[in-house]
Design a protein around this motif. Sequence first.
Motif, PDB file in Angstrom:
ATOM      1  N   PRO A  89      24.540   1.504  62.885  1.00 11.68           N
ATOM      2  CA  PRO A  89      25.113   2.848  62.971  1.00 11.68           C
ATOM      3  C   PRO A  89      26.583   2.862  62.580  1.00 11.68           C
ATOM      4  O   PRO A  89      27.299   1.883  62.775  1.00 11.68           O
ATOM      5  N   LYS A  90      27.023   3.998  62.047  1.00 15.87           N
ATOM      6  CA  LYS A  90      28.387   4.134  61.564  1.00 15.87           C
ATOM      7  C   LYS A  90      29.039   5.357  62.174  1.00 15.87           C
ATOM      8  O   LYS A  90      28.417   6.400  62.307  1.00 15.87           O
ATOM      9  N   MET A  91      30.309   5.224  62.561  1.00 12.91           N
ATOM     10  CA  MET A  91      31.072   6.340  63.125  1.00 12.91           C
ATOM     11  C   MET A  91      31.692   7.157  61.997  1.00 12.91           C
ATOM     12  O   MET A  91      32.299   6.609  61.073  1.00 12.91           O
ATOM     13  N   ILE A  92      31.501   8.490  62.061  1.00 13.61           N
ATOM     14  CA  ILE A  92      32.124   9.386  61.097  1.00 13.61           C
ATOM     15  C   ILE A  92      32.794  10.523  61.856  1.00 13.61           C
ATOM     16  O   ILE A  92      32.406  10.847  62.978  1.00 13.61           O
ATOM     17  N   THR A  93      33.796  11.136  61.250  1.00 18.75           N
ATOM     18  CA  THR A  93      34.526  12.223  61.919  1.00 18.75           C
ATOM     19  C   THR A  93      34.388  13.552  61.196  1.00 18.75           C
ATOM     20  O   THR A  93      34.769  14.587  61.740  1.00 18.75           O
ATOM     21  N   LYS A  94      33.827  13.555  59.998  1.00 16.71           N
ATOM     22  CA  LYS A  94      33.676  14.788  59.232  1.00 16.71           C
ATOM     23  C   LYS A  94      32.194  15.107  59.074  1.00 16.71           C
ATOM     24  O   LYS A  94      31.504  14.509  58.245  1.00 16.71           O
ATOM     25  N   ALA A  95      31.718  16.057  59.880  1.00 21.37           N
ATOM     26  CA  ALA A  95      30.301  16.416  59.833  1.00 21.37           C
ATOM     27  C   ALA A  95      29.902  16.944  58.462  1.00 21.37           C
ATOM     28  O   ALA A  95      28.780  16.725  57.991  1.00 21.37           O
ATOM     29  N   GLU A  96      30.835  17.640  57.782  1.00 18.51           N
ATOM     30  CA  GLU A  96      30.494  18.243  56.502  1.00 18.51           C
ATOM     31  C   GLU A  96      30.250  17.199  55.411  1.00 18.51           C
ATOM     32  O   GLU A  96      29.728  17.527  54.336  1.00 18.51           O
ATOM     33  N   ASN A  97      30.635  15.948  55.671  1.00 19.33           N
ATOM     34  CA  ASN A  97      30.384  14.881  54.705  1.00 19.33           C
ATOM     35  C   ASN A  97      28.948  14.370  54.774  1.00 19.33           C
ATOM     36  O   ASN A  97      28.553  13.507  53.986  1.00 19.33           O
ATOM     37  N   SER A  98      28.180  14.871  55.725  1.00 23.56           N
ATOM     38  CA  SER A  98      26.790  14.468  55.902  1.00 23.56           C
ATOM     39  C   SER A  98      25.899  15.682  55.729  1.00 23.56           C
ATOM     40  O   SER A  98      26.238  16.783  56.161  1.00 23.56           O
ATOM     41  N   SER A  99      24.747  15.495  55.084  1.00 27.89           N
ATOM     42  CA  SER A  99      23.836  16.624  54.875  1.00 27.89           C
ATOM     43  C   SER A  99      23.354  17.184  56.204  1.00 27.89           C
ATOM     44  O   SER A  99      23.280  18.418  56.383  1.00 27.89           O
ATOM     45  N   ILE A 100      23.028  16.318  57.160  1.00 25.19           N
ATOM     46  CA  ILE A 100      22.586  16.799  58.470  1.00 25.19           C
ATOM     47  C   ILE A 100      23.761  17.394  59.239  1.00 25.19           C
ATOM     48  O   ILE A 100      23.608  18.320  60.043  1.00 25.19           O
ATOM     49  N   GLY A 101      24.972  16.889  58.968  1.00 28.29           N
ATOM     50  CA  GLY A 101      26.166  17.465  59.577  1.00 28.29           C
ATOM     51  C   GLY A 101      26.384  18.897  59.121  1.00 28.29           C
ATOM     52  O   GLY A 101      26.772  19.768  59.912  1.00 28.29           O
ATOM     53  N   LYS A 102      26.108  19.173  57.854  1.00 32.77           N
ATOM     54  CA  LYS A 102      26.231  20.535  57.335  1.00 32.77           C
ATOM     55  C   LYS A 102      25.222  21.458  58.007  1.00 32.77           C
ATOM     56  O   LYS A 102      25.515  22.623  58.287  1.00 32.77           O
ATOM     57  N   GLU A 103      24.017  20.939  58.276  1.00 32.37           N
ATOM     58  CA  GLU A 103      23.011  21.759  58.953  1.00 32.37           C
ATOM     59  C   GLU A 103      23.418  22.037  60.396  1.00 32.37           C
ATOM     60  O   GLU A 103      23.152  23.121  60.920  1.00 32.37           O
ATOM     61  N   LEU A 104      24.071  21.064  61.050  1.00 26.44           N
ATOM     62  CA  LEU A 104      24.564  21.293  62.403  1.00 26.44           C
ATOM     63  C   LEU A 104      25.615  22.397  62.401  1.00 26.44           C
ATOM     64  O   LEU A 104      25.622  23.251  63.299  1.00 26.44           O
ATOM     65  N   ILE A 105      26.491  22.407  61.413  1.00 27.80           N
ATOM     66  CA  ILE A 105      27.493  23.467  61.314  1.00 27.80           C
ATOM     67  C   ILE A 105      26.816  24.829  61.162  1.00 27.80           C
ATOM     68  O   ILE A 105      27.245  25.824  61.762  1.00 27.80           O
ATOM     69  N   ALA A 106      25.720  24.885  60.395  1.00 27.55           N
ATOM     70  CA  ALA A 106      24.989  26.141  60.227  1.00 27.55           C
ATOM     71  C   ALA A 106      24.407  26.613  61.554  1.00 27.55           C
ATOM     72  O   ALA A 106      24.423  27.813  61.866  1.00 27.55           O
ATOM     73  N   VAL A 107      23.900  25.676  62.366  1.00 28.54           N
ATOM     74  CA  VAL A 107      23.382  26.030  63.688  1.00 28.54           C
ATOM     75  C   VAL A 107      24.517  26.522  64.582  1.00 28.54           C
ATOM     76  O   VAL A 107      24.368  27.507  65.320  1.00 28.54           O
ATOM     77  N   GLN A 108      25.665  25.866  64.516  1.00 25.23           N
ATOM     78  CA  GLN A 108      26.819  26.295  65.305  1.00 25.23           C
ATOM     79  C   GLN A 108      27.250  27.709  64.919  1.00 25.23           C
ATOM     80  O   GLN A 108      27.675  28.499  65.779  1.00 25.23           O
ATOM     81  N   GLU A 109      27.140  28.044  63.648  1.00 21.20           N
ATOM     82  CA  GLU A 109      27.492  29.395  63.202  1.00 21.20           C
ATOM     83  C   GLU A 109      26.520  30.434  63.758  1.00 21.20           C
ATOM     84  O   GLU A 109      26.912  31.574  64.029  1.00 21.20           O
ATOM     85  N   LEU A 110      25.253  30.055  63.958  1.00 23.19           N
ATOM     86  CA  LEU A 110      24.310  30.952  64.606  1.00 23.19           C
ATOM     87  C   LEU A 110      24.705  31.188  66.054  1.00 23.19           C
ATOM     88  O   LEU A 110      24.606  32.305  66.568  1.00 23.19           O
ATOM     89  N   PHE A 111      25.178  30.133  66.717  1.00 23.17           N
ATOM     90  CA  PHE A 111      25.657  30.292  68.090  1.00 23.17           C
ATOM     91  C   PHE A 111      26.885  31.199  68.129  1.00 23.17           C
ATOM     92  O   PHE A 111      27.085  31.927  69.100  1.00 23.17           O
ATOM     93  N   ALA A 112      27.708  31.136  67.081  1.00 20.81           N
ATOM     94  CA  ALA A 112      28.887  32.007  67.035  1.00 20.81           C
ATOM     95  C   ALA A 112      28.481  33.473  66.990  1.00 20.81           C
ATOM     96  O   ALA A 112      29.182  34.339  67.520  1.00 20.81           O
ATOM     97  N   LEU A 113      27.347  33.780  66.352  1.00 22.56           N
ATOM     98  CA  LEU A 113      26.846  35.153  66.341  1.00 22.56           C
ATOM     99  C   LEU A 113      26.368  35.562  67.731  1.00 22.56           C
ATOM    100  O   LEU A 113      26.548  36.706  68.149  1.00 22.56           O
ATOM    101  N   ALA A 114      25.746  34.629  68.432  1.00 17.54           N
ATOM    102  CA  ALA A 114      25.193  34.938  69.756  1.00 17.54           C
ATOM    103  C   ALA A 114      26.267  34.997  70.826  1.00 17.54           C
ATOM    104  O   ALA A 114      26.142  35.749  71.797  1.00 17.54           O
TER     105      ALA A 114
END
Length: 299
Positions: free
Chosen positions: A115-140
Amino acid sequence: MEVVVQVVAASLSSMKWRLRPSSKRRLQTDILALCSRMRGVIMLDYGGKMPELKDQLCALIRLCHKESSIFKHLRVMVIDDMIYLIHVEGLAELVKSTLNSEVELHFVDIEQDPPKMITKAENSSIGKELIAVQELFALAFPNDAADRDYLQCQTTDTLTTSESSTNTSEFIDLSSCMQDTLVTVPTLNGWLLGYPVVYLFSRERISDAIYNLSTQSLHIYRILVTRNETSMKESRQEELMSFSVPYDLSVEGSEEAWATTFMAAMQAKLEESRQFWGSMKLENLKSTSKRAMKENGFC
């Protein structure tokens, strides 16, 4: 603090919800953590199973709302088969601080071996999807109090709220947030539950992720607190939260830079809620992966 404990105890008694003493104490501590704004979201893995647990929690929160305004921001939230207690404003603040990068999250990519430690979620494809889910929470959970009003969950095509599903103001169903995404429950929980380090992997790589993590020794980090109980000579330590990090990525234990930053933020919250809490400390222990994987929702 004593008001919260007394109201919760009286409400449990009124509804004849018989919990084991350890589970009752844990529930009180979790609700104290929410009311004091030490945490915004609590996942419940005790007290029963769905859907009975959901019904019991909704009844409990309903009774607490009637007894004191200190509980007014508490709700029951469900995502698939996971159930949570949330503080509406606390969750809104978590979403805002994450999307605005006010709080730096660290991610452990466990699709890689090792496993590798990363700090930028947007640098990962699954990290980008997590950001999209977080944006849905921002609507709620909008951070603007004027928009949030008493519940602040808006009905959209992707979010099911209490008004549209159960007609009870205590319940929010956000299961639709996890549809059409590769984000896994352990990854979502790592963020929702306020952990500083989140395991990152996709549904397509679950078996790889489990294998890669199972080969690692882990650090178990536990935040321990004592209640500010004037009636007791010495309050006992209780677990506020716990999370794990691969040992090779956290060899400095509680001296890791992210750990000291995280504890500084938690200490600031503690200072603002001294009427609830007496003390707090971070404990870290080396452990096997089997225990940690269970605690993080892998099995």
